[in-house]
Design a protein around this motif. Structure first.
Motif, PDB file in Angstrom:
ATOM      1  N   GLY A 122      16.232 -20.626  -3.288  1.00 31.24           N
ATOM      2  CA  GLY A 122      16.808 -21.357  -2.434  1.00 31.24           C
ATOM      3  C   GLY A 122      17.418 -20.545  -1.375  1.00 31.24           C
ATOM      4  N   LYS A 123      17.154 -19.273  -1.355  1.00 35.29           N
ATOM      5  CA  LYS A 123      17.906 -18.337  -0.276  1.00 35.29           C
ATOM      6  C   LYS A 123      17.808 -18.733   1.218  1.00 35.29           C
ATOM      7  N   GLY A 124      16.359 -19.387   1.490  1.00 32.07           N
ATOM      8  CA  GLY A 124      16.102 -19.672   2.755  1.00 32.07           C
ATOM      9  C   GLY A 124      17.282 -20.990   3.118  1.00 32.07           C
ATOM     10  N   SER A 141      14.906 -14.236   8.902  1.00 32.15           N
ATOM     11  CA  SER A 141      14.114 -14.490   7.482  1.00 32.15           C
ATOM     12  C   SER A 141      12.661 -13.803   7.833  1.00 32.15           C
ATOM     13  N   THR A 142      12.362 -12.775   7.021  1.00 32.48           N
ATOM     14  CA  THR A 142      11.004 -11.805   7.227  1.00 32.48           C
ATOM     15  C   THR A 142      10.216 -12.728   6.894  1.00 32.48           C
ATOM     16  N   GLY A 143      10.113 -13.523   5.609  1.00 36.83           N
ATOM     17  CA  GLY A 143       9.079 -14.373   5.095  1.00 36.83           C
ATOM     18  C   GLY A 143       8.731 -15.322   6.209  1.00 36.83           C
ATOM     19  N   GLU A 144       9.881 -15.767   6.983  1.00 41.02           N
ATOM     20  CA  GLU A 144       9.329 -16.789   7.944  1.00 41.02           C
ATOM     21  C   GLU A 144       8.846 -16.171   9.199  1.00 41.02           C
ATOM     22  N   LEU A 145       9.185 -15.042   9.588  1.00 46.31           N
ATOM     23  CA  LEU A 145       8.532 -14.370  10.743  1.00 46.31           C
ATOM     24  C   LEU A 145       7.438 -13.920  10.382  1.00 46.31           C
ATOM     25  N   LEU A 146       6.785 -13.613   9.175  1.00 41.96           N
ATOM     26  CA  LEU A 146       5.645 -13.063   8.748  1.00 41.96           C
ATOM     27  C   LEU A 146       4.722 -14.441   8.738  1.00 41.96           C
ATOM     28  N   ARG A 147       5.188 -15.675   8.058  1.00 44.87           N
ATOM     29  CA  ARG A 147       4.358 -16.698   8.303  1.00 44.87           C
ATOM     30  C   ARG A 147       4.024 -17.350   9.455  1.00 44.87           C
ATOM     31  N   LYS A 148       5.168 -17.185  10.584  1.00 46.01           N
ATOM     32  CA  LYS A 148       4.676 -17.466  11.762  1.00 46.01           C
ATOM     33  C   LYS A 148       3.556 -16.659  12.558  1.00 46.01           C
ATOM     34  N   VAL A 204      13.338   1.321  -0.791  1.00 46.80           N
ATOM     35  CA  VAL A 204      13.119   1.912   0.447  1.00 46.80           C
ATOM     36  C   VAL A 204      13.428   1.166   1.622  1.00 46.80           C
ATOM     37  N   GLN A 205      13.444  -0.136   1.629  1.00 49.73           N
ATOM     38  CA  GLN A 205      13.826  -1.096   2.568  1.00 49.73           C
ATOM     39  C   GLN A 205      15.529  -1.280   2.435  1.00 49.73           C
ATOM     40  N   ALA A 206      16.209  -0.821   1.389  1.00 47.52           N
ATOM     41  CA  ALA A 206      17.608  -1.178   1.319  1.00 47.52           C
ATOM     42  C   ALA A 206      18.217   0.172   2.034  1.00 47.52           C
ATOM     43  N   GLY A 214       0.597 -13.000  -2.971  1.00 49.93           N
ATOM     44  CA  GLY A 214       2.080 -12.861  -3.807  1.00 49.93           C
ATOM     45  C   GLY A 214       2.485 -11.449  -3.722  1.00 49.93           C
ATOM     46  N   ASN A 215       2.037 -10.586  -2.977  1.00 47.96           N
ATOM     47  CA  ASN A 215       2.363  -9.248  -2.936  1.00 47.96           C
ATOM     48  C   ASN A 215       3.198  -8.962  -1.728  1.00 47.96           C
ATOM     49  N   LEU A 216       3.703  -7.858  -1.461  1.00 49.11           N
ATOM     50  CA  LEU A 216       4.718  -7.566  -0.349  1.00 49.11           C
ATOM     51  C   LEU A 216       3.783  -6.804   0.628  1.00 49.11           C
ATOM     52  N   VAL A 217       4.266  -7.054   1.971  1.00 48.40           N
ATOM     53  CA  VAL A 217       3.596  -6.430   3.032  1.00 48.40           C
ATOM     54  C   VAL A 217       4.284  -5.146   3.084  1.00 48.40           C
ATOM     55  N   SER A 218       3.745  -4.154   3.915  1.00 49.18           N
ATOM     56  CA  SER A 218       4.129  -2.676   3.970  1.00 49.18           C
ATOM     57  C   SER A 218       5.439  -2.682   4.462  1.00 49.18           C
ATOM     58  N   LYS A 255       3.419 -14.499  -9.948  1.00 45.66           N
ATOM     59  CA  LYS A 255       3.114 -13.228  -9.415  1.00 45.66           C
ATOM     60  C   LYS A 255       4.327 -12.897  -8.311  1.00 45.66           C
ATOM     61  N   ARG A 256       4.730 -13.803  -7.684  1.00 47.03           N
ATOM     62  CA  ARG A 256       5.863 -13.321  -6.436  1.00 47.03           C
ATOM     63  C   ARG A 256       7.060 -13.130  -7.391  1.00 47.03           C
ATOM     64  N   TYR A 257       7.400 -13.966  -8.357  1.00 47.85           N
ATOM     65  CA  TYR A 257       8.670 -13.464  -9.262  1.00 47.85           C
ATOM     66  C   TYR A 257       8.610 -12.169  -9.723  1.00 47.85           C
ATOM     67  N   ASP A 309      17.631 -12.412   5.200  1.00 47.63           N
ATOM     68  CA  ASP A 309      17.150 -13.353   4.316  1.00 47.63           C
ATOM     69  C   ASP A 309      15.578 -12.913   3.851  1.00 47.63           C
ATOM     70  N   GLY A 310      15.495 -12.148   2.834  1.00 47.61           N
ATOM     71  CA  GLY A 310      14.354 -11.467   2.459  1.00 47.61           C
ATOM     72  C   GLY A 310      14.109 -10.208   2.654  1.00 47.61           C
ATOM     73  N   TYR A 311      15.044  -9.465   3.016  1.00 43.85           N
ATOM     74  CA  TYR A 311      14.986  -8.175   3.577  1.00 43.85           C
ATOM     75  C   TYR A 311      16.463  -7.591   3.050  1.00 43.85           C
ATOM     76  N   PRO A 312      16.445  -6.425   2.296  1.00 45.50           N
ATOM     77  CA  PRO A 312      15.419  -5.641   1.656  1.00 45.50           C
ATOM     78  C   PRO A 312      14.790  -6.249   0.387  1.00 45.50           C
ATOM     79  N   ARG A 313      13.598  -6.106   0.205  1.00 48.00           N
ATOM     80  CA  ARG A 313      12.840  -6.407  -1.002  1.00 48.00           C
ATOM     81  C   ARG A 313      12.719  -5.082  -2.233  1.00 48.00           C
ATOM     82  N   ASN A 314      13.100  -3.653  -1.565  1.00 46.63           N
ATOM     83  CA  ASN A 314      12.783  -2.741  -2.540  1.00 46.63           C
ATOM     84  C   ASN A 314      13.922  -1.747  -1.988  1.00 46.63           C
TER      85      ASN A 314
HETATM   86  P1  AMP Z   1      10.050 -15.387   1.320  1.00 44.09           P
HETATM   87  O1  AMP Z   1       9.877 -16.460   2.356  1.00 44.09           O
HETATM   88  O2  AMP Z   1      11.275 -14.329   1.767  1.00 44.09           O
HETATM   89  O3  AMP Z   1      10.014 -15.497  -0.114  1.00 44.09           O
HETATM   90  O4  AMP Z   1       8.908 -14.032   1.637  1.00 44.09           O
HETATM   91  C1  AMP Z   1       7.492 -14.543   1.680  1.00 44.09           C
HETATM   92  C2  AMP Z   1       6.644 -13.425   1.803  1.00 44.09           C
HETATM   93  O5  AMP Z   1       6.600 -12.587   2.634  1.00 44.09           O
HETATM   94  C3  AMP Z   1       6.611 -12.414   0.451  1.00 44.09           C
HETATM   95  O6  AMP Z   1       6.112 -12.982  -0.538  1.00 44.09           O
HETATM   96  C4  AMP Z   1       6.134 -11.093   0.824  1.00 44.09           C
HETATM   97  O7  AMP Z   1       4.574 -11.196   0.823  1.00 44.09           O
HETATM   98  C5  AMP Z   1       6.493 -11.244   2.499  1.00 44.09           C
HETATM   99  N1  AMP Z   1       7.676 -10.573   2.782  1.00 44.09           N
HETATM  100  C6  AMP Z   1       8.910 -11.351   3.220  1.00 44.09           C
HETATM  101  N2  AMP Z   1       9.668 -10.522   3.222  1.00 44.09           N
HETATM  102  C7  AMP Z   1       9.276  -9.317   3.003  1.00 44.09           C
HETATM  103  C8  AMP Z   1       9.705  -7.704   2.950  1.00 44.09           C
HETATM  104  N3  AMP Z   1      10.974  -7.585   3.263  1.00 44.09           N
HETATM  105  N4  AMP Z   1       8.882  -6.794   2.555  1.00 44.09           N
HETATM  106  C9  AMP Z   1       7.833  -7.047   2.365  1.00 44.09           C
HETATM  107  N5  AMP Z   1       7.295  -8.317   2.252  1.00 44.09           N
HETATM  108  C10 AMP Z   1       7.851  -9.331   2.680  1.00 44.09           C
END
Ligand code: AMP
Length: 190
Positions: A12-14, A30-37, A91-93, A56-60, A143-145, A84-89
């Motif tokens: 529920g972070k979104g 929201s990086t996830g939202e931007l990527l989905r767009k 390196v990103q932090a 369910g993996n992370l982008v680079s 997988k995402r979890y 919202d959704g950054y950092p995920r690891n």
């Molecule tokens: P979210 O909506 O935050 O759950 O993100 C959806 C998906 O986008 C994630 O499962 C990743 O595949 C990708 N994603 C979002 N944020 C990041 C991030 N900071 N680094 C890498 N992948 C990301």
């Protein structure tokens, strides 16, 4: 004020970021939202990342880093961002810290939403029928979890060291979580 919020997918972070953005007049990044767009618009980047996201993996780190840099470097959003959704690891932090430093900013509070895998599974099944997100079937959800859990531990330690981390119980209602988050943010505003 800049805020980082993280939690497992489905925590529920979104929703919470959206409420914080409204209550404290911040911009929800929201990086996830931007990527989905990007995927929806079938951009070059979108085509490149759709299979990664849907499995369910992370982008680079480069791709995610470029996205947030566009906002951090934009004066319009200075000290007004909720990540919202950054950092995920880790390196990103570290990258986030560097980018903020370069642009004369810092993180004021880091919110971690804690939710068990069992609760996440139920929520994801519910959300699937509401939003129909392609990546939200149960196998991918697990997988995402796992991806989240494997990468986030060093991030938690990183923010614990700088005394920024606040853990929020994410298993209560949307309004209870929101009240608790507001209380924590008001607390650091002093
Ligand atoms: P979210 O909506 O935050 O759950 O993100 C959806 C998906 O986008 C994630 O499962 C990743 O595949 C990708 N994603 C979002 N944020 C990041 C991030 N900071 N680094 C890498 N992948 C990301």
């Amino acid at each position: 004020m800049n805020i980082v919020i993280f939690g497992p997918p489905g925590a529920g972070k979104g929703t919470q970021s959206n409420l914080i953005a409204k209550n404290f007049k911040l911009h929800q990044l929201s990086t996830g939202e931007l990527l989905r767009k990007e995927i929806k618009n079938k951009t070059e980047l979108g085509l490149k990342i759709s299979s990664i996201i849907n499995s369910g993996n992370l982008v680079s780190d480069d791709i995610a880093g470029n996205l947030i840099e566009q906002y951090i470097s934009n004066k319009k959003y200075k000290n007004r961002l909720i990540f919202d959704g950054y950092p995920r690891n880790l390196v990103q932090a570290k990258n986030l810290d560097n980018l903020l430093k370069i642009h004369d900013q810092k993180i004021d509070i880091v919110l971690k939403l804690s939710v068990s895998l069992e609760i996440i599974k139920t929520r994801i099944i519910e959300r699937k029928s509401l939003e129909n997100r392609a990546d939200d079937n149960e196998k991918i959800a697990i997988k995402r979890y796992e991806t989240y859990e494997n990468n986030i531990k060093p991030v938690i330690d990183f923010y614990k060291k700088s005394n920024l981390l606040k853990v929020v119980n994410g298993e209560t209602s949307v309004s209870q979580i929101s009240t608790e988050i507001s209380r924590l943010i008001e607390g650091i505003k002093g």
